[in-house]
Design a protein around this motif. Sequence first.
Motif, PDB file in Angstrom:
ATOM      1  N   ASN A 102       0.840  -1.204   0.000  1.00  7.26           N
ATOM      2  CA  ASN A 102       0.000   0.000   0.000  1.00  7.26           C
ATOM      3  C   ASN A 102       0.877   1.257   0.000  1.00  7.26           C
ATOM      4  OD1 ASN A 102      -2.290   1.563  -0.078  1.00  7.26           O
ATOM      5  ND2 ASN A 102      -2.657   1.479   2.129  1.00  7.26           N
ATOM      6  N   GLY A 103       1.536   1.474  -1.099  1.00  2.00           N
ATOM      7  CA  GLY A 103       2.490   2.577  -1.206  1.00  2.00           C
ATOM      8  C   GLY A 103       1.863   3.938  -1.424  1.00  2.00           C
ATOM      9  N   ALA A 104       0.590   3.984  -1.744  1.00  3.05           N
ATOM     10  CA  ALA A 104      -0.014   5.256  -2.159  1.00  3.05           C
ATOM     11  C   ALA A 104      -0.791   5.955  -1.046  1.00  3.05           C
ATOM     12  CB  ALA A 104      -0.931   5.037  -3.352  1.00  3.05           C
ATOM     13  N   GLY A 105      -0.966   5.312   0.089  1.00  2.73           N
ATOM     14  CA  GLY A 105      -1.681   5.947   1.197  1.00  2.73           C
ATOM     15  C   GLY A 105      -0.801   6.984   1.880  1.00  2.73           C
ATOM     16  N   LEU A 126      17.583   2.120  -0.331  1.00  2.55           N
ATOM     17  CA  LEU A 126      16.973   0.815  -0.613  1.00  2.55           C
ATOM     18  C   LEU A 126      16.368   0.768  -2.014  1.00  2.55           C
ATOM     19  CD1 LEU A 126      17.026   0.925   2.587  1.00  2.55           C
ATOM     20  CD2 LEU A 126      15.154  -0.714   2.477  1.00  2.55           C
ATOM     21  N   LYS A 127      16.262  -0.447  -2.551  1.00  3.64           N
ATOM     22  CA  LYS A 127      15.434  -0.723  -3.732  1.00  3.64           C
ATOM     23  C   LYS A 127      14.002  -0.827  -3.217  1.00  3.64           C
ATOM     24  CE  LYS A 127      17.942  -1.534  -7.494  1.00  3.64           C
ATOM     25  NZ  LYS A 127      17.961  -0.321  -8.292  1.00  3.64           N
ATOM     26  N   VAL A 128      13.125   0.037  -3.736  1.00  2.00           N
ATOM     27  CA  VAL A 128      11.761   0.105  -3.196  1.00  2.00           C
ATOM     28  C   VAL A 128      10.759  -0.512  -4.173  1.00  2.00           C
ATOM     29  CG1 VAL A 128       9.925   1.618  -2.387  1.00  2.00           C
ATOM     30  CG2 VAL A 128      12.315   2.167  -1.872  1.00  2.00           C
ATOM     31  N   ILE A 129      10.071  -1.538  -3.689  1.00  2.00           N
ATOM     32  CA  ILE A 129       8.986  -2.150  -4.448  1.00  2.00           C
ATOM     33  C   ILE A 129       7.702  -1.797  -3.707  1.00  2.00           C
ATOM     34  CG2 ILE A 129       7.991  -4.316  -5.281  1.00  2.00           C
ATOM     35  CD1 ILE A 129      11.127  -5.280  -4.547  1.00  2.00           C
ATOM     36  N   ALA A 130       6.845  -0.990  -4.315  1.00  2.00           N
ATOM     37  CA  ALA A 130       5.611  -0.571  -3.661  1.00  2.00           C
ATOM     38  C   ALA A 130       4.432  -1.245  -4.339  1.00  2.00           C
ATOM     39  CB  ALA A 130       5.469   0.944  -3.722  1.00  2.00           C
ATOM     40  N   THR A 131       3.367  -1.452  -3.585  1.00  2.00           N
ATOM     41  CA  THR A 131       2.162  -1.987  -4.223  1.00  2.00           C
ATOM     42  C   THR A 131       1.146  -0.878  -4.424  1.00  2.00           C
ATOM     43  OG1 THR A 131       0.762  -2.586  -2.329  1.00  2.00           O
ATOM     44  CG2 THR A 131       2.534  -4.127  -2.888  1.00  2.00           C
ATOM     45  N   ALA A 132       0.442  -0.967  -5.543  1.00  2.00           N
ATOM     46  CA  ALA A 132      -0.664  -0.069  -5.883  1.00  2.00           C
ATOM     47  C   ALA A 132      -1.453  -0.778  -6.961  1.00  2.00           C
ATOM     48  CB  ALA A 132      -0.132   1.271  -6.382  1.00  2.00           C
ATOM     49  N   SER A 133      -2.724  -0.428  -7.120  1.00  2.00           N
ATOM     50  CA  SER A 133      -3.541  -1.210  -8.066  1.00  2.00           C
ATOM     51  C   SER A 133      -4.300  -0.368  -9.085  1.00  2.00           C
ATOM     52  CB  SER A 133      -4.526  -2.082  -7.291  1.00  2.00           C
ATOM     53  OG  SER A 133      -5.379  -1.273  -6.502  1.00  2.00           O
ATOM     54  N   ARG A 134      -4.460   0.935  -8.838  1.00  2.00           N
ATOM     55  CA  ARG A 134      -5.211   1.777  -9.782  1.00  2.00           C
ATOM     56  C   ARG A 134      -4.226   2.636 -10.565  1.00  2.00           C
ATOM     57  NH1 ARG A 134      -8.545   5.339  -6.114  1.00  2.00           N
ATOM     58  NH2 ARG A 134      -7.208   4.652  -4.403  1.00  2.00           N
ATOM     59  N   PRO A 135      -4.570   3.032 -11.785  1.00  2.00           N
ATOM     60  CA  PRO A 135      -3.632   3.845 -12.578  1.00  2.00           C
ATOM     61  C   PRO A 135      -3.140   5.070 -11.806  1.00  2.00           C
ATOM     62  CG  PRO A 135      -5.542   3.244 -13.895  1.00  2.00           C
ATOM     63  CD  PRO A 135      -5.827   2.758 -12.513  1.00  2.00           C
ATOM     64  N   GLU A 136      -4.037   5.748 -11.072  1.00  2.00           N
ATOM     65  CA  GLU A 136      -3.632   6.975 -10.377  1.00  2.00           C
ATOM     66  C   GLU A 136      -2.740   6.684  -9.172  1.00  2.00           C
ATOM     67  OE1 GLU A 136      -6.680   5.812 -10.935  1.00  2.00           O
ATOM     68  OE2 GLU A 136      -8.094   6.284  -9.301  1.00  2.00           O
ATOM     69  N   THR A 145      -3.003  -6.711   7.446  1.00  2.00           N
ATOM     70  CA  THR A 145      -1.884  -7.610   7.779  1.00  2.00           C
ATOM     71  C   THR A 145      -2.279  -9.073   7.644  1.00  2.00           C
ATOM     72  OG1 THR A 145      -1.199  -5.946   9.378  1.00  2.00           O
ATOM     73  CG2 THR A 145      -0.109  -8.070   9.525  1.00  2.00           C
ATOM     74  N   TYR A 146      -3.490  -9.398   8.086  1.00  2.00           N
ATOM     75  CA  TYR A 146      -3.926 -10.795   8.043  1.00  2.00           C
ATOM     76  C   TYR A 146      -4.010 -11.285   6.605  1.00  2.00           C
ATOM     77  CZ  TYR A 146      -6.582 -15.025   8.729  1.00  2.00           C
ATOM     78  OH  TYR A 146      -6.989 -16.326   8.708  1.00  2.00           O
ATOM     79  N   ARG A 147      -4.627 -10.464   5.737  1.00  2.00           N
ATOM     80  CA  ARG A 147      -4.796 -10.854   4.331  1.00  2.00           C
ATOM     81  C   ARG A 147      -3.441 -11.102   3.652  1.00  2.00           C
ATOM     82  NH1 ARG A 147      -7.187  -6.596   0.024  1.00  2.00           N
ATOM     83  NH2 ARG A 147      -5.853  -7.267  -1.686  1.00  2.00           N
ATOM     84  N   HIS A 148      -2.455 -10.298   4.008  1.00  2.00           N
ATOM     85  CA  HIS A 148      -1.165 -10.411   3.325  1.00  2.00           C
ATOM     86  C   HIS A 148      -0.160 -11.289   4.079  1.00  2.00           C
ATOM     87  CE1 HIS A 148      -2.401  -7.507   0.368  1.00  2.00           C
ATOM     88  NE2 HIS A 148      -2.682  -6.617   1.293  1.00  2.00           N
ATOM     89  N   PHE A 149      -0.597 -11.924   5.172  1.00  2.00           N
ATOM     90  CA  PHE A 149       0.383 -12.590   6.034  1.00  2.00           C
ATOM     91  C   PHE A 149       1.138 -13.717   5.323  1.00  2.00           C
ATOM     92  CE2 PHE A 149       2.272 -14.798   9.555  1.00  2.00           C
ATOM     93  CZ  PHE A 149       2.703 -13.740  10.323  1.00  2.00           C
ATOM     94  N   GLU A 150       0.403 -14.593   4.633  1.00  2.00           N
ATOM     95  CA  GLU A 150       1.078 -15.716   3.950  1.00  2.00           C
ATOM     96  C   GLU A 150       2.006 -15.217   2.856  1.00  2.00           C
ATOM     97  OE1 GLU A 150      -2.280 -19.108   4.274  1.00  2.00           O
ATOM     98  OE2 GLU A 150      -0.986 -19.183   2.493  1.00  2.00           O
ATOM     99  N   ALA A 151       1.562 -14.187   2.136  1.00  2.00           N
ATOM    100  CA  ALA A 151       2.411 -13.626   1.080  1.00  2.00           C
ATOM    101  C   ALA A 151       3.702 -13.067   1.683  1.00  2.00           C
ATOM    102  CB  ALA A 151       1.662 -12.531   0.333  1.00  2.00           C
ATOM    103  N   MET A 152       3.577 -12.422   2.844  1.00  2.00           N
ATOM    104  CA  MET A 152       4.768 -11.855   3.493  1.00  2.00           C
ATOM    105  C   MET A 152       5.698 -12.967   3.968  1.00  2.00           C
ATOM    106  SD  MET A 152       3.543  -8.383   5.424  1.00  2.00           S
ATOM    107  CE  MET A 152       2.337  -9.074   6.569  1.00  2.00           C
ATOM    108  N   HIS A 162      -1.222  -5.417  -5.481  1.00  2.00           N
ATOM    109  CA  HIS A 162      -1.510  -6.273  -4.311  1.00  2.00           C
ATOM    110  C   HIS A 162      -2.807  -7.068  -4.459  1.00  2.00           C
ATOM    111  CE1 HIS A 162      -2.588  -1.988  -3.028  1.00  2.00           C
ATOM    112  NE2 HIS A 162      -3.737  -2.554  -3.334  1.00  2.00           N
ATOM    113  N   HIS A 163      -3.551  -6.866  -5.560  1.00  2.00           N
ATOM    114  CA  HIS A 163      -4.721  -7.729  -5.792  1.00  2.00           C
ATOM    115  C   HIS A 163      -4.323  -9.033  -6.485  1.00  2.00           C
ATOM    116  CE1 HIS A 163      -7.440  -4.819  -4.245  1.00  2.00           C
ATOM    117  NE2 HIS A 163      -7.123  -3.906  -5.140  1.00  2.00           N
ATOM    118  N   LEU A 164      -3.103  -9.055  -7.026  1.00  2.00           N
ATOM    119  CA  LEU A 164      -2.573 -10.303  -7.602  1.00  2.00           C
ATOM    120  C   LEU A 164      -1.739 -11.008  -6.519  1.00  2.00           C
ATOM    121  CD1 LEU A 164      -1.479  -8.789 -11.050  1.00  2.00           C
ATOM    122  CD2 LEU A 164      -3.628  -9.948 -10.469  1.00  2.00           C
TER     123      LEU A 164
END
Lengths: 340, 340
Positions: free
Chosen positions: A156-159, A174-184, A225-232, A200-202
């Motif tokens: 959630n890099g855009a909040g 750091l090399k920064v990998i941010a998640t975002a899902s809408r064009p804006e 956090t719960y939704r992304h826990f396994e991915a993390m 982050h929807h994929l």
Amino acid sequence: MKAVGLYRYLAIEDSESLLDLELEVPVPEAHDLLVRVKAVSVNPVDTKQRAPKERVEATPRVLGYDAVGEVTQVGSDVSLFAVGDEVYFAGDVTRQGSNAEYTRIDERLAAHKPKNLTDEEAAAMPLTTLTASEALFDRLLITPEKDQGKSILIINGAGGVGSIAVQLAKLAGLKVIATASRPETISWVEKHGADFVIDHHLSIPDELSKIGFPNVDYILCLHDTYRHFEAMEQAIKPEGQICTIVELSHPVQMSVLKDKSAGFHYEFMFTRSKYQTTDQIRQHELLENARALFESGELKSTLTKVLSPINAETMRDAHKIVESGKMIGKLVVKGFDESD
Amino acid sequence: MKAVGLYRYLAIEDSESLLDLELEVPVPEAHDLLVRVKAVSVNPVDTKQRAPKERVEATPRVLGYDAVGEVTQVGSDVSLFAVGDEVYFAGDVTRQGSNAEYTRIDERLAAHKPKNLTDEEAAAMPLTTLTASEALFDRLLITPEKDQGKSILIINGAGGVGSIAVQLAKLAGLKVIATASRPETISWVEKHGADFVIDHHLSIPDELSKIGFPNVDYILCLHDTYRHFEAMEQAIKPEGQICTIVELSHPVQMSVLKDKSAGFHYEFMFTRSKYQTTDQIRQHELLENARALFESGELKSTLTKVLSPINAETMRDAHKIVESGKMIGKLVVKGFDESD
């Protein structure tokens, strides 16, 4: 003085969820600054504090944490500020808030306002800057010296926190990998310096593999956090460190983290003031460090929306917008209506 | 060569749970040492690896991680050791183990045996010393410089890892509060330098309050993490750090840790070798540091029991003793029967 507050915790659509009030100007304690408020910002924590619950306050409760204003009085032990200083700060959840003409703040939690920012640009920043700085530097213990070129995934890099965390992580090397899902939101996080943006929807592990980072050294979670826990658990490197600012909605077992000897940290910006830790002054230092970076142009305010004036109706609108969860960057409410 | 191993994973009472085998001497790879084994120790990880499960091995699996022995051959890239060196090490869970006349070990995971310790005193130490050192110094990031006088709670201070962790924490300048519940374990942890001993069968937060430490800076959990989770959440200071070596048996929610901005770390001694991390040589360094401390007398071997010789019958006895969970300090099995 004018203030916006509540007695009851109601849905934001209820006209009594936030009320226009007339309150006494607070009296500063030994380490306090009394500040005439010029602008405040609304963060998710404001809406969480206001969220419907049974409790009823006997005296009105003022919300609001982020603020910019001018010091009009100082407590007997204040040494870092003088009357007339312009300050910015993120407040203390155990006290009356900043949605008022005057508020008091412990000097150890405040800093000088960046000179090159407008009141509203500065008011947007303290809470998110402190949260991001504490997460990156005090929990994950990232330093530019040891972490050049290491990778961080910011979910959630855009909040509000994400927009400044991306900038701070990039500045730290750091090399920064941010998640975002809408064009804006994608273009927003790219503008703030993200090296890569994934959706982050994929599947986050799959998306990371596609860009050549099957594992990352650090993860900062600014979303469910719960939704992304396994991915993390999958994405973190052996001996890697995860930090989240979002409480787990359900229990987790963390067995993969054991195999990897990984660390899991929480960041809560109000811990230091709430528990009166001996290192409270670190918030002053982190905000002064950020001020220098704003003034040199290395950090940018993440302000995107300004409402006015500070009254119950505008604050209800502001809470509605923040509660939608769709905000990009930060929302500020500015000035009191002088005509009343 | 003689070796002790298994094809099937059986209860330790089964005479086929560990078997006497005749195997080929292993061939060292580029970074490997070939070591003639003199003594090995049995740790809980040995019994967990051997614990009953459905899997059947096509070729015999040799367990055993801790060992002391003499280098008899070195791989082409070995630079830290020479033939004839006496070494001690804790092995690699992905390879054949040390319960054999010869074993091979990556030089980055081994160190020179402390000169003043007997083979059995030294064989008792590598796995627990590495676990305790990694937990204290690489996960909790304790340093003597910044942590003088800070407090650590070590849950289960009398076991293998606890006995050396108490000594290492004390040497680092911490106030050490260890838990133990039997007269013999209480005197054992006191002998190793614990400043306070509390009973983990009582309420840990209450017992901590009684001795004047309602909260502690660090917690190292060497026992049932799930059972002690709430107590640890209560006992840890705001911004404090918890490390455990024991997997959570049930999920947990960790909401108190959020409020305190606390950290939760896992330590698993085989992470570095299993994942072939770039910092594997840290295990060599940690064991060499410990060697210096054994040789100066600042650290003591925690050996309490020696069996002999290394064969299936003795190893089954050793596993039974370790599985009882009542071991104080460490158990070593020494020597091969030369008469066969």
